[in-house]
Design an enzyme around this catalytic site. Structure first.
Site, short mmCIF file in Angstrom:
data_model
loop_
_atom_site.label_atom_id
_atom_site.label_comp_id
_atom_site.label_asym_id
_atom_site.label_seq_id
_atom_site.Cartn_x
_atom_site.Cartn_y
_atom_site.Cartn_z
N PRO A 9 0.80 -1.33 0.04
CA PRO A 9 0.17 0.02 -0.05
C PRO A 9 0.93 1.38 -0.11
CG PRO A 9 -0.01 -1.24 1.88
CD PRO A 9 0.47 -2.11 1.15
N ASN A 10 0.36 2.09 -0.97
CA ASN A 10 0.96 3.33 -1.06
C ASN A 10 2.36 3.68 -1.63
OD1 ASN A 10 -1.28 4.79 0.68
ND2 ASN A 10 -0.26 3.79 2.61
N ARG A 17 4.37 10.99 -1.83
CA ARG A 17 4.10 10.71 -0.39
C ARG A 17 5.53 11.10 0.46
NH1 ARG A 17 4.77 4.45 1.05
NH2 ARG A 17 3.84 5.02 3.24
N TYR A 22 10.84 9.02 1.43
CA TYR A 22 10.65 8.18 0.42
C TYR A 22 11.53 8.71 -0.96
CZ TYR A 22 7.66 5.81 3.55
OH TYR A 22 7.06 5.12 4.85
N ASN A 73 8.18 -5.54 -1.32
CA ASN A 73 8.14 -4.43 -0.27
C ASN A 73 6.65 -4.60 0.33
OD1 ASN A 73 7.89 -2.11 1.36
ND2 ASN A 73 8.67 -0.88 -0.36
N ALA A 76 3.27 -1.07 4.67
CA ALA A 76 2.77 -0.78 6.11
C ALA A 76 2.09 -2.31 6.60
CB ALA A 76 1.40 0.10 6.31
N HIS A 79 4.53 -4.85 8.98
CA HIS A 79 4.45 -4.61 10.59
C HIS A 79 2.99 -5.24 11.13
CE1 HIS A 79 7.56 -2.10 9.13
NE2 HIS A 79 6.86 -1.10 8.93
N ASP A 86 2.34 -15.77 6.05
CA ASP A 86 1.89 -17.23 6.11
C ASP A 86 1.72 -17.49 4.44
OD1 ASP A 86 1.63 -17.68 8.69
OD2 ASP A 86 -0.47 -17.53 8.64
N GLU A 97 13.04 -9.13 0.98
CA GLU A 97 12.22 -7.87 1.44
C GLU A 97 13.08 -6.58 1.26
OE1 GLU A 97 12.22 -7.88 5.69
OE2 GLU A 97 10.74 -6.47 5.90
N HIS A 99 13.09 -2.42 1.65
CA HIS A 99 12.41 -1.18 2.24
C HIS A 99 13.09 0.21 1.75
CE1 HIS A 99 9.52 -3.33 4.60
NE2 HIS A 99 10.50 -4.08 4.97
N ILE A 100 12.26 1.02 1.12
CA ILE A 100 12.94 2.13 0.49
C ILE A 100 13.62 2.93 1.73
CG2 ILE A 100 12.64 4.59 -0.46
CD1 ILE A 100 10.01 2.75 -2.00
N SER A 101 12.91 3.04 2.78
CA SER A 101 13.57 4.00 3.96
C SER A 101 14.08 3.04 4.99
CB SER A 101 12.21 4.75 4.68
OG SER A 101 11.53 3.53 5.52
N ARG A 106 13.26 4.21 12.56
CA ARG A 106 11.86 5.00 12.69
C ARG A 106 11.23 4.64 13.87
NH1 ARG A 106 9.07 5.05 6.78
NH2 ARG A 106 7.97 6.46 7.63
N ARG A 110 7.38 0.19 13.64
CA ARG A 110 7.93 -0.39 12.38
C ARG A 110 8.98 -1.28 12.56
NH1 ARG A 110 5.47 3.39 8.28
NH2 ARG A 110 5.16 5.17 9.19
C1 DQA Z 1 8.27 1.09 3.56
C2 DQA Z 1 8.17 1.31 5.12
C3 DQA Z 1 7.16 1.00 6.09
O1 DQA Z 1 7.12 1.01 7.33
C4 DQA Z 1 6.11 1.89 5.37
O2 DQA Z 1 4.64 1.50 5.89
C5 DQA Z 1 5.67 2.05 3.99
C6 DQA Z 1 7.02 1.84 3.29
C7 DQA Z 1 9.36 1.41 2.89
O3 DQA Z 1 9.75 1.00 1.95
O4 DQA Z 1 10.37 2.21 3.57
O5 DQA Z 1 4.72 2.15 3.34
O6 DQA Z 1 7.82 -0.31 3.41
#
Ligand code: DQA
Length: 148
Positions: A9-10, A17, A22, A73, A76, A79, A86, A97, A99-101, A106, A110
């Site tokens: 998501p997002n 955003r 990001y 990725n 959200a 977490h 599963d 896995e 994560h951009i950030s 953080r 998270r």
């Molecule tokens: C994220 C980190 C997550 O905590 C966050 O909810 C995201 C993006 C990242 O790519 O840094 O939506 O997965």
């Protein structure tokens, strides 16, 4: 070699955003980076993005017997989602896995990654380059495990 790249998501809101977290590059740039990396490496790739947990679970299940590796990725859902954990365990496809950030620096909420428990490696805090590194790592891992 076939890879599935899943974004949660997002991630489709990249560039809009929270650019201080990001970055300014948009989702199109992310997709292009993934496509370019895979084409240079001779990898077939499918990209999938959804804001819906169940759709991500369905996509992971549909990869069974079809895909050699998954880059994910879960955003959200990282977490919160035992369902995505599963699903990754159910299909048992090697997954990395991303994560951009730099999630580690953080908020407390998270600090747990459910999906990460089913992944062979995690890249975080590298911006979009984390996806490129994840693809290269997965390619090497799969080669070492007999997937050409
Ligand atoms: C994220 C980190 C997550 O905590 C966050 O909810 C995201 C993006 C990242 O790519 O840094 O939506 O997965």
């Amino acid at each position: 070699m076939r890879l599935l790249v899943i974004n949660g998501p997002n991630i489709n809101m990249l560039g809009i955003r929270e650019p201080s977290i990001y970055g300014k590059e948009d989702f199109h740039a992310l997709q292009e980076l993934v496509r370019k990396t895979c084409s240079q490496e001779g990898i077939e790739v499918e990209l999938f993005q959804s804001n819906h947990e169940g759709a991500i679970v369905d996509k992971i299940q549909s990869a069974y017997g079809v895909m050699d590796g998954i880059v994910i990725n879960p955003a959200a859902y990282t977490h919160t989602s035992v369902a995505i954990l599963d699903a990754l365990k159910a299909v048992a496809i090697p997954a990395v896995e991303v994560h951009i950030s730099d999630v580690k620096t953080r908020e407390d909420f998270r600090q747990i990654s459910y999906a990460g428990m089913a992944c062979i490696k995690t890249y975080m805090g590298l911006g979009l380059d984390g996806y490129r590194q994840a693809i290269l790592y997965l390619k090497q891992y799969l080669n070492e495990h007999g997937v050409g």
